[in-house]
Design an enzyme around this catalytic site. Structure first.
Site, PDB file in Angstrom:
ATOM      1  N   SER A 142       0.712  -1.330   0.035  1.00  0.00           N
ATOM      2  CA  SER A 142       0.288  -0.066  -0.043  1.00  0.00           C
ATOM      3  C   SER A 142       1.094   1.223   0.034  1.00  0.00           C
ATOM      4  O   SER A 142       1.944   1.200   0.486  1.00  0.00           O
ATOM      5  CB  SER A 142      -0.998   0.129   1.317  1.00  0.00           C
ATOM      6  N   TYR A 167      -1.989  -1.003  10.710  1.00  0.00           N
ATOM      7  CA  TYR A 167      -2.144  -1.427   9.340  1.00  0.00           C
ATOM      8  C   TYR A 167      -0.953  -1.186   8.342  1.00  0.00           C
ATOM      9  O   TYR A 167      -0.391  -2.038   8.057  1.00  0.00           O
ATOM     10  CB  TYR A 167      -3.518  -1.184   8.864  1.00  0.00           C
ATOM     11  N   LYS A 171       2.106  -3.600   6.698  1.00  0.00           N
ATOM     12  CA  LYS A 171       2.466  -3.800   5.365  1.00  0.00           C
ATOM     13  C   LYS A 171       3.920  -3.551   5.123  1.00  0.00           C
ATOM     14  O   LYS A 171       4.629  -4.139   4.417  1.00  0.00           O
ATOM     15  CB  LYS A 171       1.740  -2.766   4.504  1.00  0.00           C
TER      16      LYS A 171
HETATM   17  N1  LIG Z   1      -8.730  -1.428  -1.122  1.00  0.00           N
HETATM   18  C1  LIG Z   1      -7.597  -0.792  -0.499  1.00  0.00           C
HETATM   19  O1  LIG Z   1      -8.003   0.399  -0.601  1.00  0.00           O
HETATM   20  C2  LIG Z   1      -6.213  -1.123  -0.441  1.00  0.00           C
HETATM   21  C3  LIG Z   1      -5.210  -0.456  -0.668  1.00  0.00           C
HETATM   22  C4  LIG Z   1      -3.915  -0.976  -0.545  1.00  0.00           C
HETATM   23  C5  LIG Z   1      -3.787  -2.079  -0.160  1.00  0.00           C
HETATM   24  N2  LIG Z   1      -4.780  -2.839   0.194  1.00  0.00           N
HETATM   25  C6  LIG Z   1      -4.542  -4.440   0.367  1.00  0.00           C
HETATM   26  O2  LIG Z   1      -4.858  -5.226  -0.674  1.00  0.00           O
HETATM   27  C7  LIG Z   1      -5.448  -6.430  -0.176  1.00  0.00           C
HETATM   28  C8  LIG Z   1      -6.744  -6.839  -0.728  1.00  0.00           C
HETATM   29  O3  LIG Z   1      -7.618  -5.582  -0.367  1.00  0.00           O
HETATM   30  P1  LIG Z   1      -9.199  -5.786  -0.763  1.00  0.00           P
HETATM   31  O4  LIG Z   1      -9.788  -4.122  -0.971  1.00  0.00           O
HETATM   32  O5  LIG Z   1      -9.472  -6.557  -1.743  1.00  0.00           O
HETATM   33  O6  LIG Z   1      -9.800  -6.239   0.598  1.00  0.00           O
HETATM   34  P2  LIG Z   1     -10.996  -7.073   0.723  1.00  0.00           P
HETATM   35  O7  LIG Z   1     -11.347  -7.080   2.285  1.00  0.00           O
HETATM   36  O8  LIG Z   1     -12.055  -6.978   0.241  1.00  0.00           O
HETATM   37  O9  LIG Z   1     -10.066  -8.531   0.660  1.00  0.00           O
HETATM   38  C9  LIG Z   1      -9.297  -9.282   1.449  1.00  0.00           C
HETATM   39  C10 LIG Z   1      -9.835 -10.844   1.312  1.00  0.00           C
HETATM   40  O10 LIG Z   1      -8.935 -11.635   2.289  1.00  0.00           O
HETATM   41  C11 LIG Z   1      -9.644 -12.155   3.119  1.00  0.00           C
HETATM   42  N3  LIG Z   1      -9.179 -12.465   4.415  1.00  0.00           N
HETATM   43  C12 LIG Z   1      -9.111 -11.818   5.516  1.00  0.00           C
HETATM   44  N4  LIG Z   1      -8.284 -12.394   6.325  1.00  0.00           N
HETATM   45  C13 LIG Z   1      -7.992 -13.625   5.967  1.00  0.00           C
HETATM   46  C14 LIG Z   1      -7.378 -14.671   6.310  1.00  0.00           C
HETATM   47  N5  LIG Z   1      -6.780 -14.854   7.770  1.00  0.00           N
HETATM   48  N6  LIG Z   1      -7.421 -15.721   5.767  1.00  0.00           N
HETATM   49  C15 LIG Z   1      -7.765 -16.029   4.416  1.00  0.00           C
HETATM   50  N7  LIG Z   1      -8.505 -15.037   3.961  1.00  0.00           N
HETATM   51  C16 LIG Z   1      -8.616 -13.863   4.563  1.00  0.00           C
HETATM   52  C17 LIG Z   1     -11.232 -11.805   3.129  1.00  0.00           C
HETATM   53  O11 LIG Z   1     -12.130 -12.499   3.371  1.00  0.00           O
HETATM   54  C18 LIG Z   1     -11.165 -10.945   1.901  1.00  0.00           C
HETATM   55  O12 LIG Z   1     -11.843 -11.797   1.061  1.00  0.00           O
HETATM   56  C19 LIG Z   1      -5.273  -6.521   1.259  1.00  0.00           C
HETATM   57  O13 LIG Z   1      -4.006  -6.977   1.651  1.00  0.00           O
HETATM   58  C20 LIG Z   1      -5.312  -5.011   1.381  1.00  0.00           C
HETATM   59  O14 LIG Z   1      -4.602  -4.531   2.730  1.00  0.00           O
HETATM   60  C21 LIG Z   1      -6.076  -2.629  -0.244  1.00  0.00           C
END
Ligand SMILES: NC(=O)c1ccc[n+]([C@@H]2O[C@H](COP(=O)([O-])OP(=O)(O)OC[C@H]3O[C@@H](n4cnc5c(N)ncnc54)[C@H](O)[C@@H]3O)[C@@H](O)[C@H]2O)c1
Length: 356
Positions: A142, A167, A171
């Site tokens: 991120s 958070y 990362k």
């Molecule tokens: N959406 C954003 O703004 C953003 C920005 C930067 C980075 N990210 C990173 O990208 C990744 C995906 O983000 P997203 O927006 O799709 O989030 P999201 O919450 O929609 O997807 C994350 C998925 O991981 C699953 N999950 C959580 N804990 C788990 C575990 N212990 N075991 C197995 N599965 C698990 C959840 O059920 C979910 O389906 C994350 O790592 C997030 O930190 C997201």
């Protein structure tokens, strides 16, 4: 685990050279869109997700959209023996690691949970990969890892800062672990993709962002106001030193991000690398509200609320490295991002729960 006989059948008909990608968190927002692009590109996909913030229905719809099957395992990424069994059973060649917790404010209230899922989860996954000599890895990082003092636009050659939230720290810690791993063993191929602000949805309106509970991110919140589920949007801070006083961020369409992952997979090389995925264009909260109003034809009621601790006034990406190393750049406009978000909202007022 879903009965996989059909999937096995399909596997055997595919070229032996085709790669089998494990996508952790593939039932979530960014993961599900990436799974769609992977399948379209001919990869075999296995999703591991505990569905804590994802939906099985998203994957069913992905299969329908692409006309191909994937394999799904419900489980926790921290379960190393489960990950090992998946790697062996499906002969995994590459891993895309999305699984994690992502709500900044929640992480300040529950840091142990965040460190456990985001750091222990990554460690268990990496240990299982080491045991099985799978060493191609893409990590969902991120822009938050740049910390507060990085020069804008953020460039990958500026050092990692100290993010303010657990958070962000989780990362940054995983990035550091990956860097050390690649240093210790030069057969690893690791790329950390630093996302800016992913929004939008697939242009079918069938898959999109469906957070559990009250949305933390701006776009799902605006969507709920436009749809009448909430009466107004709180804009946190109207007196920042930005052109219109509200925060500015670099919003990027989730389909552009998804394509960025496939580009990263196709261009993975030995060692450790970090690459920004953004548009390089800052958009303020007020500009986003205006863009949404233009698309949905409704007024979005809002109120200026106090600034939130830890929110930076503005940041955006320098996108040159992605273009140079991955031949990737974001191509979808702000209008498309908003139109696709609104279409997803109107077709799925209750998200995936419509059909669950
Ligand atoms: N959406 C954003 O703004 C953003 C920005 C930067 C980075 N990210 C990173 O990208 C990744 C995906 O983000 P997203 O927006 O799709 O989030 P999201 O919450 O929609 O997807 C994350 C998925 O991981 C699953 N999950 C959580 N804990 C788990 C575990 N212990 N075991 C197995 N599965 C698990 C959840 O059920 C979910 O389906 C994350 O790592 C997030 O930190 C997201």
């Amino acid at each position: 685990m879903r009965s996989s006989s059909k999937y096995e059948e399909q596997l055997s008909t595919f070229s032996k050279n085709s790669r089998v990608v494990l996508v952790t968190g593939g039932a979530g927002f960014i993961g599900s869109h990436t799974v769609l692009v992977l399948l379209e590109q001919g990869y075999q996909v296995v999703v591991l997700d505990n569905l804590s913030n994802g939906s099985y229905e998203a994957l069913t719809r992905v299969e329908k959209l692409v006309g191909k099957r994937l394999s799904f395992v419900k489980g926790d990424v921290r379960d190393q023996s489960l990950v090992t069994s998946i790697i062996n059973k499906y002969k995994i060649s590459d891993v895309l690691h999305f699984a994690g917790l992502k709500a900044v404010a929640e992480s300040t209230l529950n840091p142990l949970q965040y460190y456990s899922v985001n750091i222990e989860g990554s460690l268990a996954l990496l240990q299982a990969m080491v045991e099985n000599s799978v060493k191609r890895f893409i990590f969902s990082s991120s822009a938050t890892v740049y910390g507060e003092n990085a020069k804008i636009p953020y460039r990958e050659d500026s050092s990692r800062g100290t993010p303010s939230s657990p958070y962000g720290k989780s990362k940054a810690a995983v990035e550091q672990i990956l860097e050390d791993l690649a240093q210790a063993d030069d057969s690893w191929q690791i790329c950390c993709l630093r996302y800016f602000n992913p929004i939008g949805a697939h242009n079918s309106g069938l898959i999109g962002e469906d957070p559990e509970g009250v949305p933390n991110n701006l776009l799902p919140y605006i969507s709920h106001v436009a749809a009448g589920r909430y009466s107004k949007l709180n804009i946190f801070g109207g007196d920042y030193k930005t052109p219109d006083g509200t925060c500015r961020r670099d919003y990027v369409h989730v389909m552009d991000l998804a394509e960025g992952h496939v580009a990263a997979l196709q261009n993975l090389v030995a060692g450790f690398d970090v690459i920004n995925l953004g548009t390089g264009v800052p958009v303020s909260v007020r500009e986003m509200v205006a863009a949404y109003e233009a698309v949905c034809g409704k007024e979005i009621a809002f109120e200026i609320a106090p600034q939130r601790a830890g929110d930076l006034p503005e940041f955006w990406s320098d996108c040159a490295k992605a273009k140079q190393k991955l031949s990737w750049e974001a191509v979808r406009s702000l209008k498309e991002m908003v139109e696709d978000t609104w279409q997803w909202q109107t077709k799925n007022p209750l998200g995936y729960h419509n059909e669950e």
